[in-house]
Enzyme design. Structure first.
Site, PDB file in Angstrom:
ATOM      1  N   ARG A 221       0.862  -1.185   0.000  1.00 37.96           N
ATOM      2  CA  ARG A 221       0.000   0.000   0.000  1.00 37.96           C
ATOM      3  C   ARG A 221       0.895   1.230   0.000  1.00 37.96           C
ATOM      4  O   ARG A 221       1.679   1.422   0.937  1.00 37.96           O
ATOM      5  CB  ARG A 221      -0.880   0.013   1.257  1.00 37.96           C
ATOM      6  CG  ARG A 221      -1.692  -1.281   1.457  1.00 37.96           C
ATOM      7  CD  ARG A 221      -3.000  -1.218   0.710  1.00 37.96           C
ATOM      8  NE  ARG A 221      -3.663  -2.506   0.624  1.00 37.96           N
ATOM      9  CZ  ARG A 221      -4.813  -2.809   1.235  1.00 37.96           C
ATOM     10  NH1 ARG A 221      -5.394  -1.915   2.016  1.00 37.96           N
ATOM     11  NH2 ARG A 221      -5.376  -3.980   1.063  1.00 37.96           N
ATOM     12  N   GLU A 362      -8.838  -2.315  13.367  1.00 37.93           N
ATOM     13  CA  GLU A 362      -9.490  -3.081  12.300  1.00 37.93           C
ATOM     14  C   GLU A 362      -8.588  -4.261  11.958  1.00 37.93           C
ATOM     15  O   GLU A 362      -7.440  -4.090  11.576  1.00 37.93           O
ATOM     16  CB  GLU A 362      -9.683  -2.198  11.057  1.00 37.93           C
ATOM     17  CG  GLU A 362     -10.350  -2.980   9.927  1.00 37.93           C
ATOM     18  CD  GLU A 362     -10.297  -2.266   8.577  1.00 37.93           C
ATOM     19  OE1 GLU A 362     -10.629  -1.076   8.502  1.00 37.93           O
ATOM     20  OE2 GLU A 362      -9.920  -2.938   7.598  1.00 37.93           O
ATOM     21  N   SER A 365     -11.440  -6.894   6.659  1.00 38.09           N
ATOM     22  CA  SER A 365     -12.568  -6.348   5.909  1.00 38.09           C
ATOM     23  C   SER A 365     -13.018  -7.401   4.915  1.00 38.09           C
ATOM     24  O   SER A 365     -12.185  -8.123   4.363  1.00 38.09           O
ATOM     25  CB  SER A 365     -12.153  -5.110   5.113  1.00 38.09           C
ATOM     26  OG  SER A 365     -12.006  -4.005   5.960  1.00 38.09           O
TER      27      SER A 365
HETATM   28  P1  ATP Z   1      -7.359   0.787   7.412  1.00 42.87           P
HETATM   29  O1  ATP Z   1      -8.750   1.329   7.308  1.00 42.87           O
HETATM   30  O2  ATP Z   1      -7.001   0.374   8.800  1.00 42.87           O
HETATM   31  O3  ATP Z   1      -6.337   1.669   6.763  1.00 42.87           O
HETATM   32  P2  ATP Z   1      -8.035  -0.770   5.119  1.00 42.87           P
HETATM   33  O4  ATP Z   1      -9.506  -0.786   5.289  1.00 42.87           O
HETATM   34  O5  ATP Z   1      -7.435   0.179   4.153  1.00 42.87           O
HETATM   35  O6  ATP Z   1      -7.326  -0.569   6.561  1.00 42.87           O
HETATM   36  P3  ATP Z   1      -8.236  -3.312   3.841  1.00 42.87           P
HETATM   37  O7  ATP Z   1      -8.026  -2.936   2.424  1.00 42.87           O
HETATM   38  O8  ATP Z   1      -9.616  -3.517   4.322  1.00 42.87           O
HETATM   39  O9  ATP Z   1      -7.504  -2.233   4.769  1.00 42.87           O
HETATM   40  O10 ATP Z   1      -7.308  -4.583   4.132  1.00 42.87           O
HETATM   41  C1  ATP Z   1      -7.717  -5.704   4.898  1.00 42.87           C
HETATM   42  C2  ATP Z   1      -6.867  -5.849   6.155  1.00 42.87           C
HETATM   43  O11 ATP Z   1      -5.472  -5.842   5.834  1.00 42.87           O
HETATM   44  C3  ATP Z   1      -7.039  -4.698   7.131  1.00 42.87           C
HETATM   45  O12 ATP Z   1      -8.168  -4.878   7.942  1.00 42.87           O
HETATM   46  C4  ATP Z   1      -5.751  -4.786   7.927  1.00 42.87           C
HETATM   47  O13 ATP Z   1      -5.796  -5.797   8.917  1.00 42.87           O
HETATM   48  C5  ATP Z   1      -4.746  -5.189   6.861  1.00 42.87           C
HETATM   49  N1  ATP Z   1      -4.082  -4.005   6.328  1.00 42.87           N
HETATM   50  C6  ATP Z   1      -4.514  -3.218   5.307  1.00 42.87           C
HETATM   51  N2  ATP Z   1      -3.678  -2.203   5.076  1.00 42.87           N
HETATM   52  C7  ATP Z   1      -2.691  -2.324   5.972  1.00 42.87           C
HETATM   53  C8  ATP Z   1      -1.518  -1.579   6.249  1.00 42.87           C
HETATM   54  N3  ATP Z   1      -1.214  -0.496   5.529  1.00 42.87           N
HETATM   55  N4  ATP Z   1      -0.699  -2.000   7.253  1.00 42.87           N
HETATM   56  C9  ATP Z   1      -1.007  -3.100   7.980  1.00 42.87           C
HETATM   57  N5  ATP Z   1      -2.095  -3.847   7.757  1.00 42.87           N
HETATM   58  C10 ATP Z   1      -2.936  -3.478   6.784  1.00 42.87           C
HETATM   59 MG    MG Z   2     -10.769  -2.294   5.558  1.00 41.99          MG
END
Ligand code: ATP
Ligand code: MG
Length: 438
Positions: A221, A362, A365
């Site tokens: 990311r 979180e 998702s």
């Molecule tokens: P957040 O809202 O906390 O930034 P997200 O909603 O962007 O997370 P998702 O795309 O839903 O993240 O990714 C699914 C899961 O992967 C998240 O719930 C989290 O546990 C993990 N995750 C996502 N992005 C990150 C990150 N930048 N660093 C660590 N873990 C991550």
């Molecule tokens: Mg999420």
């Protein structure tokens, strides 16, 4: 200092296996040098290996001069091999020690060390991460990564028992899955490619082939986060399941989280003690709040979030304090969830999306995905994405069954299991906005 080869010498025992039962036996142990002491009549040092530690004691009167000199040369954290006799004694920490007949310095550590792995001199996180090779020798680090290992093992077991196939999808990709802004570009011959943000589109295609798939892999990311829970490279546990909806994969997630906590409690008693952490196994069923419930609860607590907005960090903190433990937030506004999430049939401004929270964090998702080609194109357009960029994927999604899935952050789950407050503690070599090494 001369480096000595391991040659024909092999470890006969781990330090933990050296017990009074082995009294007078000759053994070979290998490990790292801890404190070296000279107490008048004896010289001794602690040797630690993956299992624990053992005292190596050399009485000056009974030990060869050269060997005594070698002990003087030892520096902390050097790798050594020790051959010697097991002796039962009240003086040693575990009632047993080794009288050395041979010591080989396999690799000496130069002094001063950049970090004290015994933790007596406290170092800040940045210094520790710079010298991560030493930092990971601290008992607390070992405890965190053993817990992470056992949690992942439990999760793999759980998914395999539930008929999932483990897959690996490409990490060099042509298009975004989440949003265009958060991608790391890489140069791919004469074209530009990107590091994958999530295995989303691939695992969806695979539901049409293998029905139940999971993947444990890196996600990248490119967001400029500076928080204790975001990294630019994370490890995600992803599942996708054919012929089900969000509720079914929430049940799987619930079962799997409970299993991970229970297994860690069972298998990592020692590690949890080192960390001074007593996790509670969450109880099924986890509370399921709708997005509207969450806004109401927050409003009652004095935090007003306009409908349609994502929950900002202070709101997540507040909610975590109100609900406790593991809980789901469901029925999110479609507008703040990705294009591939299915809108609710009876109310398309809401979606069949959920987040799994652990207190304020979180963890995962997920949701029901869109399997209808036309709706997918429509949602891409609504999100300002160009369907042409997804053409090959859409082509591969031909008649995929209705399906649902989730992505669970392993690094964040490790935070919850270990009670650590910074995700960097739970990742071997973290990558963030400022850190690309070691
Ligand atoms: P957040 O809202 O906390 O930034 P997200 O909603 O962007 O997370 P998702 O795309 O839903 O993240 O990714 C699914 C899961 O992967 C998240 O719930 C989290 O546990 C993990 N995750 C996502 N992005 C990150 C990150 N930048 N660093 C660590 N873990 C991550
Ligand atoms: Mg999420």
């Amino acid at each position: 200092m001369k480096l000595e080869g391991i040659r024909n010498l092999r470890r006969t025992h781990l330090s933990i296996q050296i017990t009074p039962k082995l009294s007078e036996k000759e053994v070979v142990v290998m490990g790292r040098v801890g404190d070296v002491r000279d107490l008048g009549g004896i010289k001794f040092f602690i040797l630690s290996d993956i299992s624990g530690a053992i005292q190596i004691t050399a009485p000056k009167a009974k030990t060869d001069k050269k060997l005594l000199m070698k002990i003087d040369e030892l520096t902390r954290e050097s790798s050594v091999a020790v051959k010697g006799k097991v002796v039962v004694t009240k003086q040693a920490p575990r009632g047993v020690e080794i009288l050395p007949s041979e010591i080989r310095i396999l690799n000496p550590a130069s002094t001063p060390l950049p970090l004290d792995p015994q933790g007596r001199v406290k170092a800040n996180l940045d210094t520790r991460l710079d010298a991560r090779g030493l930092d990971l020798r601290r008992p607390e680090s070992l405890a965190i990564f053993k817990i992470r290992h056992h949690a992942l093992q439990a999760i793999r077991d759980y998914l395999v028992k539930h008929d999932f196939i483990e897959v690996q999808t490409p990490k060099i990709v042509a298009t975004a899955t989440e949003s265009g802004a958060a991608l790391f570009p890489v140069s791919y011959f004469e074209r530009e490619a990107f590091l994958s943000q999530s295995p989303q589109l691939y695992k969806e295609v695979l539901t049409g082939c293998f029905e139940r798939v999971f993947e444990v892999g890196p996600i990248f990311r490119a967001e400029e986060h500076d928080t204790p829970r975001h990294l630019n490279e994370a490890t995600s546990i992803d599942i996708e399941v054919a012929y089900v909806t969000a509720d079914d994969v929430m049940d799987i997630l619930e079962g799997l989280i409970v299993r991970a906590f229970a297994e860690v409690k069972k298998k990592c008693e020692k590690e949890l003690e080192v960390l001074g952490h007593k996790p509670e196994v969450p109880r099924k069923p986890f509370p399921r709040l709708t997005y509207d419930d969450a806004l109401n609860k927050l409003e009652q607590a004095g935090v007003k979030i306009p409908w349609g907005e994502d929950l900002p960090t202070p709101a997540e903190k507040k909610l975590g304090g109100l609900v406790k433990g593991a809980y789901f937030v469901v029925d999110w506004p479609s507008a703040i969830k990705p294009f591939y999430i299915h809108p609710k049939k009876d109310d398309p401004k809401l979606s069949e999306a959920f987040d799994l929270m652990f207190e304020e964090l979180e963890l995962a998702s997920g949701g029901t995905r869109i399997h209808e080609g036309e709706l997918l194109v429509q949602r891409l357009k609504q999100k300002g994405l160009n369907p042409d960029n997804f053409e090959l994927h859409i082509k591969n999604m031909v008649a995929v069954p209705p399906h649902a899935g989730w992505g669970l952050g392993l690094d964040r789950l490790t935070m919850a299991l270990t009670g650590t407050e910074n995700v960097r503690e739970c990742v071997l070599f973290p990558r963030d906005r400022k850190r690309l090494t070691p």
